[in-house]
Design a protein around this motif. Structure first.
Motif, PDB file in Angstrom:
ATOM      1  N   UNK A 180       7.324  12.933  -8.241  1.00  0.00           N
ATOM      2  CA  UNK A 180       5.691  11.713  -8.813  1.00  0.00           C
ATOM      3  C   UNK A 180       5.013  11.261  -6.504  1.00  0.00           C
ATOM      4  N   UNK A 181       5.971  10.753  -6.154  1.00  0.00           N
ATOM      5  CA  UNK A 181       5.215  10.190  -4.763  1.00  0.00           C
ATOM      6  C   UNK A 181       5.093  11.439  -3.742  1.00  0.00           C
TER       7      UNK A 181
ATOM      8  N   UNK B 150      -9.314   8.453  -9.863  1.00  0.00           N
ATOM      9  CA  UNK B 150     -10.141   7.220 -10.967  1.00  0.00           C
ATOM     10  C   UNK B 150     -10.538   6.445 -11.245  1.00  0.00           C
ATOM     11  N   UNK B 151     -10.800   6.396  -9.949  1.00  0.00           N
ATOM     12  CA  UNK B 151     -12.628   5.055  -9.410  1.00  0.00           C
ATOM     13  C   UNK B 151     -13.724   5.290 -10.016  1.00  0.00           C
ATOM     14  N   UNK B 152     -14.853   4.958 -10.266  1.00  0.00           N
ATOM     15  CA  UNK B 152     -15.759   4.930 -10.197  1.00  0.00           C
ATOM     16  C   UNK B 152     -16.380   5.777  -9.355  1.00  0.00           C
TER      17      UNK B 152
ATOM     18  N   UNK C  75      -5.075   6.477  -2.969  1.00  0.00           N
ATOM     19  CA  UNK C  75      -5.180   7.688  -4.170  1.00  0.00           C
ATOM     20  C   UNK C  75      -5.872   6.822  -5.354  1.00  0.00           C
ATOM     21  N   UNK C  76      -7.766   7.021  -5.057  1.00  0.00           N
ATOM     22  CA  UNK C  76      -8.211   6.609  -6.189  1.00  0.00           C
ATOM     23  C   UNK C  76      -8.656   7.237  -6.479  1.00  0.00           C
TER      24      UNK C  76
ATOM     25  N   UNK D 118       0.955   9.151   1.626  1.00  0.00           N
ATOM     26  CA  UNK D 118       1.183   8.241   0.197  1.00  0.00           C
ATOM     27  C   UNK D 118       1.039   6.589   0.172  1.00  0.00           C
TER      28      UNK D 118
ATOM     29  N   UNK E 148      -1.191   3.763  -1.310  1.00  0.00           N
ATOM     30  CA  UNK E 148      -2.019   3.831  -3.079  1.00  0.00           C
ATOM     31  C   UNK E 148      -3.848   3.466  -2.683  1.00  0.00           C
ATOM     32  N   UNK E 149      -4.106   2.706  -1.401  1.00  0.00           N
ATOM     33  CA  UNK E 149      -5.541   2.772  -1.712  1.00  0.00           C
ATOM     34  C   UNK E 149      -6.377   3.663  -1.519  1.00  0.00           C
TER      35      UNK E 149
ATOM     36  N   UNK F  55       4.642  15.142  -4.794  1.00  0.00           N
ATOM     37  CA  UNK F  55       3.390  15.608  -5.378  1.00  0.00           C
ATOM     38  C   UNK F  55       2.228  15.289  -4.621  1.00  0.00           C
TER      39      UNK F  55
ATOM     40  N   UNK G 247       0.813  -0.613  -0.239  1.00  0.00           N
ATOM     41  CA  UNK G 247       0.271  -0.144   0.184  1.00  0.00           C
ATOM     42  C   UNK G 247       0.433   1.334   0.104  1.00  0.00           C
TER      43      UNK G 247
ATOM     44  N   UNK H  34       2.161  13.520  -1.966  1.00  0.00           N
ATOM     45  CA  UNK H  34       2.072  13.980  -0.495  1.00  0.00           C
ATOM     46  C   UNK H  34       1.731  14.800  -0.022  1.00  0.00           C
TER      47      UNK H  34
END
Lengths: 766, 166, 102
Positions: free
Chosen positions: C81-82, C100-102, C97-98, C92, C94-95, C84, C27, C86
């Motif tokens: 990128x990380x 893009x999730x529907x 930073x979503x 940070x 990953x679960x 940024x 994660x 943060x």
């Protein structure tokens, strides 16, 4: 009786017509008058007063009379065989064999009727200006009167059955409108309805007879036996041959054979022997009965309704609810005579069937006797006159029934004059007594209303059949011919003595006529005036005629000029009409009227031959009958001094009751026909409400059920399917959406798994 | 040869334990140390493969550059306070499955394929050889790599800078 | 026992597996990067091994040199990128930073 021989000698030919393109004006003027008064009458009366309204009505009548006189002059100027004026306007419709033209024809019979209608009609219009002076719906009255004259003229001038029937119905309608003129009184309105409904019963018979006759004349155009007088379609040679055979350039060169509604064509077919139509008609039978007998009887049913013969006489006494001029015009002179006119017009059909003749004459005699007996005890002066009319119509039908067509027509003419005089005289009396119609409340009016008294007396003299008044000649001729008619049959059985029986019935009726007419005269005009205290008529409007010097004293006085002049004119006519009917036995020539009407009455009717002395004897018997009646009336009713009427009444109360109540005929009809009709109507209404409406409601309910099913199907199946698809897509989407976690690792997972799978796949396959 | 083998075992151990630590350790810092161990191990193995220049480059660049960078990042972004649970993992079961499948597959391929083993002895003095090669045979990749490095520098700076508020 | 190609290949495979495991399960975004480094290292190892035992020249080594260079570059950008992320999300994971999730 020499006439019969004379007829047999000459060969009858088709009627030759002369064009007279102005005939349509005669009914047109009253129609225009009616139209103007009906549409604009209210406004005209309001702005210009009643004078303009009655001027329009009388003016129309006068113009019509003038044109009728002009037609008369033209007719007189023609040869006696060729007296036929024809004016065909256009073809109303043609459907197969039925051709109906708007055409007017004047032959001597209809000319006589037209003159009576227009002349007496005009006089009665004048009378109405005085009588109806304080009537607010003055314009309506004159509009109706004019409309009536129009319809009556259509009836007599129409050259085919359809036009005649149109007029027939039209006079029925106008009679209803005029009887129920004061329609706000329910009794009067009911009287009008009674007249109309009873007439309809008669009209039904008329129409049936017409259909039967039309059908009986044959279904196809056929050639006459000798080929000479034939209508042949599309055969030019036949046409030229016919034209050559006749030579004169008048209209009728050929005879139509086959079903027709036109009187002239019908007359030609039946009367001309060589066509064979008469023989064919005489031999035709339907259900075992002679066809012509049925036709005649059915036509007479129509006459029964229109001319108030037994058993359809019930409307005429009630029709006295209408204004007196209406009674005079319609129920004395014109409408009720339409039946007589019709039988006279169709004389050639009736003459072919002894059964029909016997039926007509017998019913006429029965009616004459019946009505006369009722007239004995009535107290309302108009009712007396009404029953008198019914009785006299019976005499007329005796005349046309036994085959003395011209005599029946002559009696029609004389009756028109003296009955109109009597009615208008009674109108004058009623007006003078402040709308009092009960004779027991009159009396002594002879001193107070001299002109009325004298004209009334002259008319009574005429109706009783005393010499030198016209009634004597007409009634005498009828009864004489009845006695000498031995060729009649009663319901198919030859009855040579039927004529004599009818004669005796007629004599008794004549006695009765004289009795009740003079009774009415004595009760009204002699003795002391019994009215004037407490007769409960709330006529606040009083009199409209100008010389009302006695405001509160209820002493009657003479009526105004408009009324008295008319009375004098009519009474004079009643006397003068005698001139044209003086019998042959007195002068050696045929009576003028008989000669005049001869071309229209081609029926060959055989009478028994008797000597002139026998004829004088019968005339004497007739006069005696009148004198006896008069004597009784005078003894019982002059000056109202005698106690005999009261004593007789108390002794014979039961019988008196029956006769006074018109033999309870109305009550009988009420119990049978009316109750039956109402019951039938109620039954049908029940049927309609419970069965037909139930069926309709059932259909509605079924439709609703189907609609509900459809709705359910739509809601659950169709929508369900759609919703299911949507739902499935939604669930699938919800599941599928979880792939889009937004986490890169998930996507990486996917790619990895895919790559591994591919590799494995490749690996393992190899 | 025996000693090479023993050294190899040690190096392998260091690599694999380190790798396991990177994948499985709960503590991000230990993961970083594990990575260090791995990198060192791999460097050692390079030496065993007579790739001396690569070994040194590995130590210099990877450990001295990348690893240091990573440790910077770790320090900057992980809440050192709760360093014990700073490195959680998700879906280990699926991960293990993938691990075993992939590893097995690769091992299988590696062991089953009849590699053509060459008898040519390894090159002596790889540094010079590599240097010559970079400027001779592999000039184009060399130049492109330098361009990529420039782009990377610029990109990293752009991405990581704080927005200047005017 | 002599060292053969297979030894190194196995080690490379296992290293690759571990790296994959780290990438897929971790994660912490930096840990994912670490995993990526492992993967790259595994590839490098294979390359060099093959260069030594199969190719017989230095091509394997040159290739792995370039891989190292690019790995360094990529680590730099990745970490930028990380950082940024943060700054934006304050962690940070990953679960998290979503977007893009529907």
């Amino acid at each position: 009786m020499e006439h019969a021989a004379a007829h047999a000698a000459t060969e009858l030919t088709p009627l030759v017509t002369h064009a007279a393109s102005y005939l349509w004006l005669i009914p047109f003027f009253p129609l225009v008058g009616a139209f103007i008064n009906a549409t604009l009458g209210v406004r005209l009366q309001r702005r210009f007063g009643k004078g303009l309204v009655h001027s329009i009505g009388i003016g129309a009548m006068a113009m019509s009379f003038i044109v009728a006189c002009a037609a008369f002059v033209q007719l007189v100027g023609l040869d006696s065989e060729h007296r036929f004026l024809q004016d065909t306007l256009w073809n109303i419709f043609t459907a197969g064999k039925v051709t109906v033209d708007l055409g007017f024809a004047l032959d001597p019979l209809s000319m006589m009727m037209t003159l009576i209608i227009t002349f007496i009609g005009m006089l009665i219009h004048v009378f109405s200006t005085g009588y109806m002076a304080d009537e607010p719906s003055y314009w309506r009255f004159f509009a109706y009167l004019n409309l009536f004259v129009f319809s009556m003229l259509l009836l007599v001038m129409g050259d085919n059955f359809v036009l005649m029937f149109f007029g027939w119905e039209g006079v029925g309608l106008c009679s209803y409108l005029l009887i129920a003129f004061w329609y706000t009184d329910p009794q009067k309105a009911a009287a009008g309805m009674k007249a109309f409904v009873t007439n309809r019963f008669g009209d039904f018979g008329f129409i049936l007879g017409l259909f039967l006759l039309f059908w009986a004349l044959g279904g196809v155009w056929q050639k006459a036996p000798d080929g000479k007088l034939t209508y042949v379609e599309n055969d030019p040679h036949a046409e030229t041959a016919l034209a050559a055979a006749h030579g004169e350039g008048h209209d009728a060169e050929y005879v139509k054979i086959g079903p027709t509604l036109n009187f002239r064509e019908l007359r030609d077919q039946v009367v001309i022997k060589s066509t064979g139509v008469a023989e064919k008609l005489k031999s035709q039978k339907m259900f075992g009965f002679g066809l012509l007998a049925m036709v005649g009887i059915l036509f007479f049913v129509g006459a029964m309704g229109k001319s108030a013969q037994l058993p359809l006489h019930v409307w005429l006494p009630d029709a006295m609810a209408g204004p007196t001029p209406v009674s005079a015009l319609i129920h004395a002179a014109t409408m009720v005579t339409a039946g007589v006119y019709m039988v006279a017009r169709l004389n050639f059909i009736f003459a072919l069937s002894p059964t029909a003749m016997g039926w007509v004459a017998f019913i006429g005699a029965l009616t004459a006797l019946f009505a006369a007996s009722i007239g004995f005890f009535q107290y309302d002066i108009k009712k007396v006159l009404a029953y008198s009319t019914v009785s006299q119509l019976g005499f007329m039908f005796i005349g046309v029934g036994v085959g003395a067509y011209w005599a029946g027509a002559y009696h029609l003419l004389t009756h028109a004059f003296f009955k109109a005089t009597l009615f208008l005289g009674s109108g004058s009396v009623i007006l003078g007594c402040h709308h009092e119609q009960d004779m027991r409340k009159m009396g002594g009016l002879g001193k107070l209303m001299p002109v009325t008294k004298w004209t009334y007396l002259i008319a009574c003299w005429a109706i009783a059949g005393f010499p030198w008044a016209s009634g004597f000649y007409s009634k005498d001729e009828i009864l004489w011919k009845a006695f000498s008619q031995e060729g009649m049959a009663f319901l198919g059985i030859a009855a040579p003595h039927l004529g004599q029986i009818i004669y005796f019935m007629g004599i008794v009726a004549a006695t009765g006529t004289s009795f009740y007419m003079f009774r009415s005269y004595y009760m009204t005009f002699t003795g002391e005036y019994r009215g004037g205290h407490g007769h409960a008529d709330g006529h606040a409007d009083g009199h409209g005629h100008g010389n009302d010097a006695h405001g509160h004293a209820h002493v009657p006085h003479e009526s105004p000029r408009s009324i008295t002049l008319v009375l004098v004119a009519l009474a004079t006519g009643a006397v003068l009409a005698a001139v044209i009917g003086v019998p042959m036995a007195w002068t050696g020539h045929a009576p003028l009227l008989e000669q005049w009407l001869e071309p229209t009455l081609p029926a060959v009717v055989l009478f028994a031959e008797y000597a002139h002395s026998t004829e004088f004897l019968f005339q004497f018997i007739g006069v005696s009958a009148g004198v006896i009646g008069w004597a009784f009336a005078r003894a019982l009713y002059k000056d109202n001094k005698s106690q005999v009427p009261a004593q007789l009444l108390s002794r014979w109360k039961g019988a008196w009751n029956v006769v006074y109540n018109k033999y309870f005929v109305d009550e009988l009809y009420q119990a049978t026909v009316l109750r039956g009709s109402v019951g039938l109507a109620r039954g049908l209404s029940w049927f309609d409400k419970h069965i037909i409406d139930a069926m309709v409601n059932l259909a509605g309910a079924v439709t609703r059920i189907f609609a509900n099913i459809d709705g359910a199907i739509d809601r659950y199946l169709v929508d369900g399917a759609v919703n299911f698809v949507a739902g499935a897509t939604l669930s699938a989407g919800r599941v599928m959406r979880r792939v889009q976690t937004g986490r890169i690792q998930t996507y990486l997972y996917g790619a990895l798994v895919g790559a591994i799978a591919l590799v494995l796949f490749n690996f393992l396959i190899r | 040869m025996q000693t090479q083998f023993v050294i190899f075992i040690f190096l392998a151990l260091a690599t694999l334990v380190g790798a396991a630590s990177v994948a499985l350790s709960r503590n991000i810092f230990w993961s970083a140390m594990g990575l260090l161990s791995s990198l060192v191990g791999v460097g050692g193995m390079y030496v065993l493969l007579s790739a001396d220049f690569i070994a040194i480059t590995q130590v210099l660049v990877y450990i001295g550059g990348v690893l240091v960078l990573i440790i910077f990042a770790v320090m900057l972004t992980s809440h050192i306070q709760d360093i014990n649970v700073s490195n959680r993992s998700m879906g280990l079961a699926g991960g293990f499955l993938v691990f075993w499948v992939v590893a097995t597959l690769l091992c299988f391929v590696a062991l089953w394929t009849p590699w053509k083993i060459t008898v040519v002895p390894p090159v002596e003095g790889t540094t010079a050889a590599i240097g010559n090669g970079l400027l001779g045979k592999w000039l184009l990749p060399f130049e492109i790599a330098s361009v990529v490095l420039v782009a990377t520098m610029v990109g990293a700076i752009v991405v990581a800078r704080k927005e200047v508020k005017e | 026992m002599a060292l053969t190609l297979n030894h190194f290949l196995v080690i490379g495979a296992l290293l690759f597996g571990f790296g994959l495991l780290a990438v897929v399960t971790r994660r912490n975004a930096v840990a994912v990067l670490m995993g990526i480094e492992l993967i790259l290292n595994a590839a490098n190892l294979n390359l060099v091994a093959f260069g030594r035992y199969v190719a017989g020249n230095i091509s394997g080594q040159v290739f792995s040199l370039f891989v190292i260079v690019l790995a360094a570059a990529e680590a730099a950008v990745g970490l930028a990128i990380i950082l940024a992320i943060y700054q934006m999300l304050r962690n940070i994971d990953t679960s998290q930073a979503t977007t893009l999730k529907e």
